[in-house]
Structure formats: structure tokens, C-alpha cells
Design an enzyme around this catalytic site. Structure first.
Site, PDB file in Angstrom:
ATOM      1  CG  ASP A  12      -1.722   1.210   1.414  1.00 12.92           C
ATOM      2  OD1 ASP A  12      -2.407   1.596   0.449  1.00 12.92           O
ATOM      3  OD2 ASP A  12      -1.683   1.801   2.510  1.00 12.92           O
ATOM      4  CG  ASP A  14      -1.843   7.817   1.165  1.00 12.95           C
ATOM      5  OD1 ASP A  14      -1.123   8.782   1.470  1.00 12.95           O
ATOM      6  OD2 ASP A  14      -2.560   7.786   0.156  1.00 12.95           O
TER       7      ASP A  14
END
Length: 227
Positions: A12, A14
Site C-alpha cells: 500500500d 499511504d
């Protein structure tokens, strides 16, 4: 060391590559204040973190048309990018892990629900775009996280198998997506604690990529057993 041929690492963006959650929290509060909403860190982690913008708009500005709701969210993302331009920092130990993965020949992908402009800003600010063989943007697919499709697409683009690969996530939504795709998932504790990420389905957790137990976990997953 021999690496399983179908092994890969999927990240991922963020809160996982960069600790951007405080910036998102500020952008959300500025955006939703006119609608009577305020988020602290706990509410952000439970109700906003990792969710697609379309889902957030449906929940918090349901009185607006879908088009108007997405305009609100585009404004939030523009505000985040303005805040982030001078304040992007990698999660500790990330660069060393990426170096080690490159040295082992492990392909990597970035998989996010964030808009492409946000992903581009973070990857370019950290100087790591070239590290990833694939970039998957959830809102450009038929389904974003928590649906498994973003991680399934990342695996497809890398030619990797979930049973030999690892996802790194920081949100309940992302962990749900990765585990539904069959991936062992490391919960990075930038926002949630160990118990929360394990309850969400993560296999293990780490405070950062400098966690000494993390490399052992990765090697146990991706390294082939010598004949």
C-alpha cells in the site's frame, strides 16, 4: 539465497510507504468542517482510513449528488497534495528493505485506493517510483479495496502467486483486500496497534520496516527451501 519464482512484495502507499495519515486527517477535517464533521485519529482509522473516495462521499455527504460528492473529495485530495508537497517522509527502514528486495530479485508493486495524482506525488517525492514494476490504482478498477481485485491485479501484473507473496498494509480496509486475495499481510503500525491489525486479518505486524523480526518473516515466505 534462492527466491521462489512466483514470490513478490506488494505495498500500500499511504501510511505504509510514507506516514501520510496525519496529513490526510488534516485535509479531511478542513474539507468536512462545513458539513459538521470532525475526525480524531481513532475515528479517522475506523471510518476513513483506506476507503475509496466514492464510499467516503456516499457516507459523509449523502445529500449531494454523486458528481457533487466526488467534487468534494477531489477538493480534499488537492488539499492533501498541497499539505504533502513539503512533508513526505518514508516509514523508517523502507529504503533498506527495498534495497534488500532488489538485491534478492523480488519484484514489487504498489497497490492503493488513492488517486493517481496522490500516488505519483508520494512515489516521486520519496524517489522510489522505479522500484515498482507495477502501480495499481483502485479507483481505476471495477472495485477498489476492501475488494481483493486491486491486489489480484498487482499479482497478475507481477506474475506472482499469493501463497509466495506478502502485502504490507496499514488500514483495516487494505488488510481485508490483501487477505481476501490470499496474501500474507504485514500490518504496519503507523496508525493502528498490533491487536487492531491482527483482528483485521494481518499475519503479523511491525512498527516499521526496521523491525528486526520482519526480515525473518519475509524470508520465511519468499525464500525457496534448498534441495
Amino acid at each position: 539465497m534462492t527466491i521462489k519464482p512466483a514470490a513478490a512484495l506488494l505495498f500500500d502507499i499511504d501510511g505504509t510507504l510514507a506516514d501520510t495519515d496525519p496529513l490526510h486527517l488534516e485535509a479531511f477535517n478542513r474539507t468536512f468542517a462545513p458539513y459538521g464533521e470532525h475526525f480524531d485519529k481513532a475515528r479517522f482509522a475506523l471510518e476513513l482510513q483506506g476507503l475509496a473516495n466514492e464510499a467516503i462521499a456516499r457516507r459523509f455527504v449523502p445529500h449531494l449528488s454523486p458528481k457533487a460528492g466526488m467534487e468534494v473529495m477531489r477538493g480534499k485530495e488537492a488539499m492533501f497534495r498541497e499539505l504533502a508537497r513539503s512533508d513526505i517522509h518514508a516509514v523508517p527502514g523502507l529504503m533498506e528493505l527495498l534495497d534488500r528486495a532488489d538485491a534478492m530479485g523480488l519484484p514489487m508493486a504498489a497497490v492503493t485506493n488513492a488517486p493517481r495524482a496522490n500516488a505519483d506525488l508520494i512515489l516521486d517525492s520519496l524517489g522510489i517510483r522505479h522500484r515498482f514494476k507495477a502501480l495499481v490504482i483502485g479507483e481505476e478498477l471495477a472495485h477498489g479495496k476492501p475488494h481483493p481485485l486491486p491486489y489480484l491485479e498487482g499479482l497478475r501484473l507481477l506474475g506472482a502467486q499469493p501463497e509466495h507473496s506478502i502485502a504490507f498494509e496499514d488500514s483495516r480496509t487494505g488488510i481485508a483486500s490483501a487477505t481476501a486475495a490470499g496474501l500474507s499481510t504485514v500490518g504496519i503500525r503507523t496508525s493502528l496497534g498490533h491487536d487492531a491489525v491482527i483482528a483485521a486479518g494481518a499475519s503479523t505486524s511491525a512498527a516499521s520496516y526496521a523491525d528486526p523480526a520482519l526480515l525473518d518473516f519475509i524470508l520465511g515466505r519468499v525464500a525457496a527451501v534448498a534441495a
